[in-house]
Design an enzyme around this catalytic site. Structure first.
Site, PDB file in Angstrom:
ATOM      1  N   HIS A   1       0.834  -1.281  -0.168  1.00 47.94           N
ATOM      2  CA  HIS A   1       0.008   0.036  -0.140  1.00 47.94           C
ATOM      3  C   HIS A   1       0.783   1.137   0.206  1.00 47.94           C
ATOM      4  O   HIS A   1       0.533   2.189  -0.692  1.00 47.94           O
ATOM      5  CB  HIS A   1      -1.067   0.027   1.205  1.00 47.94           C
ATOM      6  CG  HIS A   1      -2.144  -0.964   1.060  1.00 47.94           C
ATOM      7  ND1 HIS A   1      -2.754  -1.413   2.001  1.00 47.94           N
ATOM      8  CD2 HIS A   1      -2.516  -1.515  -0.240  1.00 47.94           C
ATOM      9  CE1 HIS A   1      -3.778  -2.288   1.484  1.00 47.94           C
ATOM     10  NE2 HIS A   1      -3.701  -2.248   0.048  1.00 47.94           N
TER      11      HIS A   1
ATOM     12  N   ASP B   1     -10.327  -8.255 -18.355  1.00 49.81           N
ATOM     13  CA  ASP B   1     -11.005  -9.446 -18.191  1.00 49.81           C
ATOM     14  C   ASP B   1     -11.024 -10.211 -19.413  1.00 49.81           C
ATOM     15  O   ASP B   1     -10.680 -11.172 -19.750  1.00 49.81           O
ATOM     16  CB  ASP B   1     -12.556  -9.302 -17.553  1.00 49.81           C
ATOM     17  CG  ASP B   1     -12.381  -9.289 -16.155  1.00 49.81           C
ATOM     18  OD1 ASP B   1     -11.666  -9.881 -15.524  1.00 49.81           O
ATOM     19  OD2 ASP B   1     -12.937  -8.362 -15.414  1.00 49.81           O
TER      20      ASP B   1
HETATM   21  C1  PEP Z   1     -11.876  -4.704 -17.201  1.00 48.34           C
HETATM   22  O1  PEP Z   1     -11.878  -5.909 -16.949  1.00 48.34           O
HETATM   23  O2  PEP Z   1     -11.019  -4.379 -18.215  1.00 48.34           O
HETATM   24  C2  PEP Z   1     -12.109  -3.759 -16.214  1.00 48.34           C
HETATM   25  C3  PEP Z   1     -12.135  -2.299 -16.816  1.00 48.34           C
HETATM   26  O3  PEP Z   1     -12.915  -3.932 -15.417  1.00 48.34           O
HETATM   27  P1  PEP Z   1     -12.090  -4.437 -13.824  1.00 48.34           P
HETATM   28  O4  PEP Z   1     -10.612  -4.297 -14.023  1.00 48.34           O
HETATM   29  O5  PEP Z   1     -12.718  -4.017 -12.713  1.00 48.34           O
HETATM   30  O6  PEP Z   1     -12.624  -6.008 -13.825  1.00 48.34           O
HETATM   31 MG    MG Z   2     -13.634  -6.241 -15.757  1.00 42.95          MG
END
Ligand code: PEP
Ligand code: MG
Length: 584
Positions: free
Chosen positions: A194, A462
């Site tokens: 952190h 993701d």
């Molecule tokens: C992603 O998956 O690119 C996104 C913006 O969502 P998070 O990183 O919050 O999963």
């Molecule tokens: Mg995401």
């Protein structure tokens, strides 16, 4: 003779300053047995120490300037929560009672037990949380030992102060920042700690894991290069001159970037690009404004739900959403419905009571969880519908993988709207509803989904994880995580094309949107809405303003027909060396 030490650079920037050692690290404790008669008083001594430590931390939290990035107070809040946690306090009292040991000793035993649990964890981020246990325990130990936890920087205005310590807690970094420290160097620490995250948010150059830092002389001049993780002690004239020049260049570059704040994000041929910010908490809006954000492209609302036992109330959510919208009047605000599950769970909430998923990233997260748990989702939908009265709002659903999910979510929104109208709440405006495209199935069916939503936003973090079958938090397979994999580029391109065909906007809010190297490629593919961490905005804008669209389309075409990621890297390298981005 000059001496070079290396470590891990965790926050970039160059500082030439004077070493100041501080003792913020661990404390030596004496192990003492106590008599039965003294047990109650010893437990009370511990409780009192915990209360004092809590007051100290609260005072630090309250001194954080308004408008600072949310992670700054979030770290202090997490330490405050740990101070209240029964796993720490009840266990120490029990140890004092059962073993008749002094409070310091009991606290150390409990610290060792907790640290051992964190050390077993696979996830590198969670493993690093053992540092938080240490920081909290040290704060209580200092109260018990009557060693005030004051950090003196003894600032001498003639030269910047480089703080050197065994380790620093987030609260120490904040106190030191308020006292004017210019950079810090620690023997312990990691890029995921952190304190390292804070250094980046506060713009303090920092190096961690610097073996031998304790041997630096108090008051001696050092050069800290936070980007490369390099420290030069007793620098010679040549090094001083070289780094002074680099420092001046960096400063001039930041100043030039700051001038872009109110300039449009436009390519040389006049194509306008929306450049928006990703935020986690309403407090982040100030930083977005400073960096010239053209609205919010992703507000990760699940952060309202973390580190707490009970989900936020409808009113609490409404206040958070409207405060963001009011802070950015006339600007587009996109709020994502809660994306809990996988690595983000509601503490002590329903997700800890169900069966433990073998693959949480493929499990009950995002829209899946919301559709199954109306009690969790409805207050958020009510708050969003009410918030839409404030100004035009976009709401997007995470982890959509099929049309049914969209239809169910829409039915739920319609039912909640009816419920509000029946209660006499006036709803003047509807929000626009969008789907995040972060599951390959959604990208492949984007044409069909596009008919049912007002916009798309590509979540590349993701999308890459699912397209390439790589757990994004597993460092054993990190080397496979590649935004330039042709499969990823094709999924992005399909989504952009589907959006164009259906005449709906397509944004990108994953990390790829903030990667300077990829800006020409993404523009060439047709992306016109970028959303990224506020700290990246000005550099992305600078890059956009140097580009000519007609140069980018052939680049995108070539990248999309490449056979592997390496070929795309080579294409980009060649393109960049031909169109060398000048800082001027
Ligand atoms: C992603 O998956 O690119 C996104 C913006 O969502 P998070 O990183 O919050 O999963
Ligand atoms: Mg995401």
């Amino acid at each position: 003779m000059s001496l070079a030490l290396s470590g891990t650079g965790v926050a970039r920037g160059i500082i030439i300053g004077r070493v100041h050692h501080i003792q913020a690290g661990s404390t030596d404790v004496t192990e003492r047995k106590i008599s039965g008669k003294k047990v109650a008083a010893e437990c009370e001594r511990f409780r009192q120490a915990r209360r004092t430590a809590t007051e100290e931390l609260r005072a630090i939290r309250d001194a954080i300037p308004a408008g600072s990035p949310s992670d700054i107070s979030a770290f202090i809040e997490s330490h405050l929560l740990m101070l209240q946690d029964a796993t720490l306090s009840d266990a120490v009292v029990k140890l004092i009672e059962d073993r008749r040991c002094n409070a310091e000793w009991a606290l150390r035993m409990q610290r060792d037990a907790l640290v051992a649990v964190f050390e077993q964890m696979d996830d590198p981020y969670l493993r690093t949380r053992k540092d938080d246990v240490d920081h909290v325990v040290t704060r209580i130990q200092r109260v018990l030992l009557d060693q005030p936890h004051t950090i003196e920087t003894d600032v001498d205005d003639s030269q910047p102060t480089v703080v050197v310590a065994e380790d620093l807690a987030p609260a120490d970094v904040i106190t030191l920042h308020n006292n004017g420290l210019a950079a810090f160097v620690t023997e312990a620490g990691s890029p995921l700690s952190h304190s390292a995250i804070l250094a980046r948010s506060l713009g303090i150059p920092a190096i961690v894991s610097v073996r031998g830092a304790r041997l630096l002389q108090e008051g001696e001049t050092v050069i800290v290069d936070g980007q490369n993780g390099f420290l030069v002690a007793a620098p010679d004239e040549k090094a001083l001159q070289q780094y002074s020049e680099a420092q001046a260049e960096e400063k001039a570059w930041r100043e030039r970037l700051a001038e872009l704040k109110n300039q449009p994000a436009e390519t040389l041929d006049g194509t306008h690009v929306h450049l928006r910010a990703n935020i986690e908490l309403p407090e982040d809006v100030g930083v977005c404004y400073e960096n010239g954000a053209d609205g919010i492209g992703l507000y990760r609302t699940e952060f309202l739900y973390l580190n707490r036992e009970i989900a936020p109330t409808e009113q609490e959510q409404l206040d958070a959403y409207t405060s963001v919208m009011l802070a950015l009047p006339n600007q587009s605000v996109t709020i994502r419905t809660l994306d809990l599950g996988a690595d983000k769970t509601l503490d002590g909430g329903r997700q800890t009571t169900g069966p433990v998923a073998n693959n949480p990233a493929l499990g009950l997260r995002g829209i899946r969880l919301c559709l199954q748990d109306a009690e969790l989702f409805k207050p958020q939908l009510r708050a969003l519908l009410k918030a839409a009265n404030t100004s035009p709002l976009r709401v997007m659903l995470p982890m959509v993988s099929n049309l049914q999910e969209l239809q169910q979510a829409k039915a739920m929104i319609a039912a909640v709207r009816e419920e509000l109208l029946a209660e006499g709440v006036s709803l003047n405006q509807d929000f626009k509803l969008g789907a995040m495209i972060e599951v390959p199935a959604a990208a492949l069916c984007a044409e069909q989904l596009a008919e049912h939503v007002d916009f798309f936003s590509i979540g590349t973090n993701d999308l890459i994880q699912y397209a390439l079958a790589i757990d994004r938090i597993d460092d054993q397979v990190n080397y496979l995580y590649d935004p330039l994999h042709p499969a990823v580029l094709r999924l992005i391109s399909m989504t952009l094309d589907a959006g164009k065909k259906a005449n709906i906007p397509v944004a990108m809010c994953g990390e790829m949107a903030g990667d300077l190297r990829l800006v020409p490629l993404l523009l060439g593919m047709g992306l016109r809405e970028f959303s990224t961490h506020p700290a990246n905005l000005l550099e992305v804008k600078h890059r956009i303003r140097q580009l000519e669209l007609s140069d980018l389309e052939p680049l995108a075409e070539a990248a999309l027909s490449a056979s592997d990621a390496q070929s795309v890297v080579e294409l980009l390298d060649d393109w960049h060396s031909q169109h060398q981005a000048q800082r001027a």
